[in-house]
Scaffold this motif. Structure first.
Motif, mmCIF file in Angstrom:
data_model
loop_
_atom_site.group_PDB
_atom_site.id
_atom_site.type_symbol
_atom_site.label_atom_id
_atom_site.label_comp_id
_atom_site.label_asym_id
_atom_site.label_seq_id
_atom_site.Cartn_x
_atom_site.Cartn_y
_atom_site.Cartn_z
ATOM 1 N N LEU A 41 -1.299 7.569 -1.090
ATOM 2 C CA LEU A 41 0.002 7.072 -1.541
ATOM 3 C C LEU A 41 0.291 5.858 -0.665
ATOM 4 O O LEU A 41 0.579 5.993 0.524
ATOM 5 N N MET A 42 0.173 4.646 -1.262
ATOM 6 C CA MET A 42 0.222 3.405 -0.493
ATOM 7 C C MET A 42 1.564 2.707 -0.619
ATOM 8 O O MET A 42 2.201 2.727 -1.672
ATOM 9 N N SER A 43 1.937 2.040 0.466
ATOM 10 C CA SER A 43 3.164 1.245 0.496
ATOM 11 C C SER A 43 2.919 -0.120 -0.146
ATOM 12 O O SER A 43 1.775 -0.532 -0.341
ATOM 13 N N PRO A 44 4.007 -0.841 -0.416
ATOM 14 C CA PRO A 44 3.841 -2.256 -0.747
ATOM 15 C C PRO A 44 3.286 -2.990 0.474
ATOM 16 O O PRO A 44 3.230 -2.434 1.577
ATOM 17 N N VAL A 45 2.909 -4.243 0.325
ATOM 18 C CA VAL A 45 2.408 -5.037 1.439
ATOM 19 C C VAL A 45 3.534 -5.258 2.445
ATOM 20 O O VAL A 45 4.670 -5.562 2.079
ATOM 21 N N VAL A 46 3.201 -5.084 3.724
ATOM 22 C CA VAL A 46 4.148 -5.211 4.822
ATOM 23 C C VAL A 46 3.529 -6.140 5.860
ATOM 24 O O VAL A 46 2.311 -6.153 6.036
ATOM 25 N N THR A 47 4.371 -6.900 6.556
ATOM 26 C CA THR A 47 3.895 -7.675 7.703
ATOM 27 C C THR A 47 4.191 -6.853 8.945
ATOM 28 O O THR A 47 5.351 -6.664 9.314
ATOM 29 N N PHE A 48 3.139 -6.324 9.562
ATOM 30 C CA PHE A 48 3.276 -5.433 10.712
ATOM 31 C C PHE A 48 3.496 -6.207 12.005
ATOM 32 O O PHE A 48 2.919 -7.276 12.197
ATOM 33 N N SER A 49 4.268 -5.621 12.880
ATOM 34 C CA SER A 49 4.414 -6.080 14.259
ATOM 35 C C SER A 49 4.294 -4.855 15.143
ATOM 36 O O SER A 49 4.711 -3.753 14.759
ATOM 37 N N VAL A 50 3.742 -5.042 16.333
ATOM 38 C CA VAL A 50 3.650 -3.933 17.278
ATOM 39 C C VAL A 50 5.057 -3.429 17.555
ATOM 40 O O VAL A 50 5.965 -4.209 17.825
ATOM 41 N N GLY A 51 5.245 -2.137 17.446
ATOM 42 C CA GLY A 51 6.546 -1.525 17.687
ATOM 43 C C GLY A 51 7.314 -1.190 16.432
ATOM 44 O O GLY A 51 8.343 -0.503 16.494
ATOM 45 N N SER A 89 -5.968 5.465 11.719
ATOM 46 C CA SER A 89 -5.158 6.670 11.526
ATOM 47 C C SER A 89 -4.194 6.791 12.706
ATOM 48 O O SER A 89 -4.615 6.816 13.858
ATOM 49 N N LEU A 90 -2.892 6.857 12.412
ATOM 50 C CA LEU A 90 -1.883 6.943 13.464
ATOM 51 C C LEU A 90 -1.296 8.339 13.616
ATOM 52 O O LEU A 90 -0.616 8.617 14.595
ATOM 53 N N LEU A 91 -1.531 9.209 12.638
ATOM 54 C CA LEU A 91 -1.000 10.571 12.711
ATOM 55 C C LEU A 91 -1.812 11.469 11.792
ATOM 56 O O LEU A 91 -2.115 11.088 10.655
ATOM 57 N N THR A 107 10.277 18.438 7.636
ATOM 58 C CA THR A 107 10.152 18.077 9.048
ATOM 59 C C THR A 107 9.935 16.572 9.143
ATOM 60 O O THR A 107 9.125 16.014 8.413
ATOM 61 N N GLN A 108 10.681 15.949 10.061
ATOM 62 C CA GLN A 108 10.574 14.500 10.225
ATOM 63 C C GLN A 108 9.475 14.128 11.207
ATOM 64 O O GLN A 108 9.313 14.767 12.252
ATOM 65 N N TYR A 109 8.724 13.091 10.851
ATOM 66 C CA TYR A 109 7.718 12.493 11.714
ATOM 67 C C TYR A 109 8.040 11.003 11.825
ATOM 68 O O TYR A 109 8.473 10.389 10.842
ATOM 69 N N THR A 110 7.824 10.444 12.998
ATOM 70 C CA THR A 110 8.000 9.005 13.206
ATOM 71 C C THR A 110 6.728 8.460 13.827
ATOM 72 O O THR A 110 6.237 9.001 14.820
ATOM 73 N N VAL A 111 6.201 7.409 13.225
ATOM 74 C CA VAL A 111 4.955 6.800 13.661
ATOM 75 C C VAL A 111 5.264 5.372 14.121
ATOM 76 O O VAL A 111 5.987 4.648 13.443
ATOM 77 N N THR A 112 4.707 4.989 15.261
ATOM 78 C CA THR A 112 4.872 3.628 15.765
ATOM 79 C C THR A 112 3.612 2.829 15.454
ATOM 80 O O THR A 112 2.501 3.251 15.760
ATOM 81 N N ILE A 113 3.818 1.683 14.833
ATOM 82 C CA ILE A 113 2.709 0.804 14.462
ATOM 83 C C ILE A 113 2.221 0.074 15.714
ATOM 84 O O ILE A 113 3.024 -0.450 16.485
ATOM 85 N N ASN A 114 0.918 0.029 15.894
ATOM 86 C CA ASN A 114 0.349 -0.640 17.063
ATOM 87 C C ASN A 114 -0.544 -1.815 16.666
ATOM 88 O O ASN A 114 -1.453 -2.184 17.390
ATOM 89 N N SER A 115 -0.282 -2.383 15.486
ATOM 90 C CA SER A 115 -1.091 -3.483 14.966
ATOM 91 C C SER A 115 -0.193 -4.606 14.476
ATOM 92 O O SER A 115 0.991 -4.405 14.218
ATOM 93 N N THR A 116 -0.786 -5.776 14.325
ATOM 94 C CA THR A 116 -0.082 -6.903 13.714
ATOM 95 C C THR A 116 -0.882 -7.358 12.505
ATOM 96 O O THR A 116 -2.074 -7.075 12.381
#
Length: 171
Positions: A41-51, A89-91, A107-116
């Protein structure tokens, strides 16, 4: 039903959504027989930043008879939807495939992106030996997905001797 689907009936057939009118779900019907399941299940295109962060809620059925597994993965290969590009894979939820390892309440999960870079994040439903005749895979839902860009303020340092601590421009 090889794809993620959307459900939101009243009364609920499997379980109620966490919020809103619907939730996305995947289940053992992702395949036939007994197979290694792989459903994105994929998201739309996003511009990632660390954090940057992605938070979501997930759950399985009340009484688990077959364990489920879900991974949160990202691709920084632009608009690609190729599964081969989701290499980070982040989680992993219930990687050990325990009957009690996947939450049976929202149950809530929060993932922090570590890529740009530009790309997509995805929920990868991938229990091995799943399907209607398999030992793994039942039914999971994902709801209330929220992407939050890192909004850390930028501050250009004032490298002159006139900079004052705790004032704008001091860095």
């Amino acid at each position: 039903n090889p794809d993620w689907q959307v459900r939101g009936e009243v009364p609920a057939i499997v379980f109620e959504q966490f919020e809103g009118d619907e939730y996305a779900f995947a289940n053992y019907n992702t395949s036939t027989g007994s197979n290694n399941l792989s459903n994105y299940l994929m998201s739309p295109v996003v511009t990632f930043s660390v954090g940057d962060t992605v938070s979501f809620y997930t759950r399985t059925v009340d009484f688990v008879g077959f364990p489920d597994k879900l991974e949160f993965v990202i691709s920084t290969n632009g608009a690609s939807t190729s599964p081969a590009d989701f290499t980070t894979s982040l989680l992993t939820i219930n990687g050990e495939l325990s009957l009690t390892g996947y939450p049976s309440v929202w149950t809530q999960y929060t993932v922090t992106i570590n890529s740009t870079g530009s790309g997509r994040f995805a929920f990868w439903y991938n229990p091995p030996f799943g399907g209607p005749l398999g030992n793994n895979s039942d039914y999971i839902g994902v709801d209330a997905v929220q992407y939050t860009a890192n909004s850390a303020p930028s501050c250009e340092p004032d490298l002159t001797t006139g900079a004052v601590p705790n004032q704008p421009g001091y860095g």
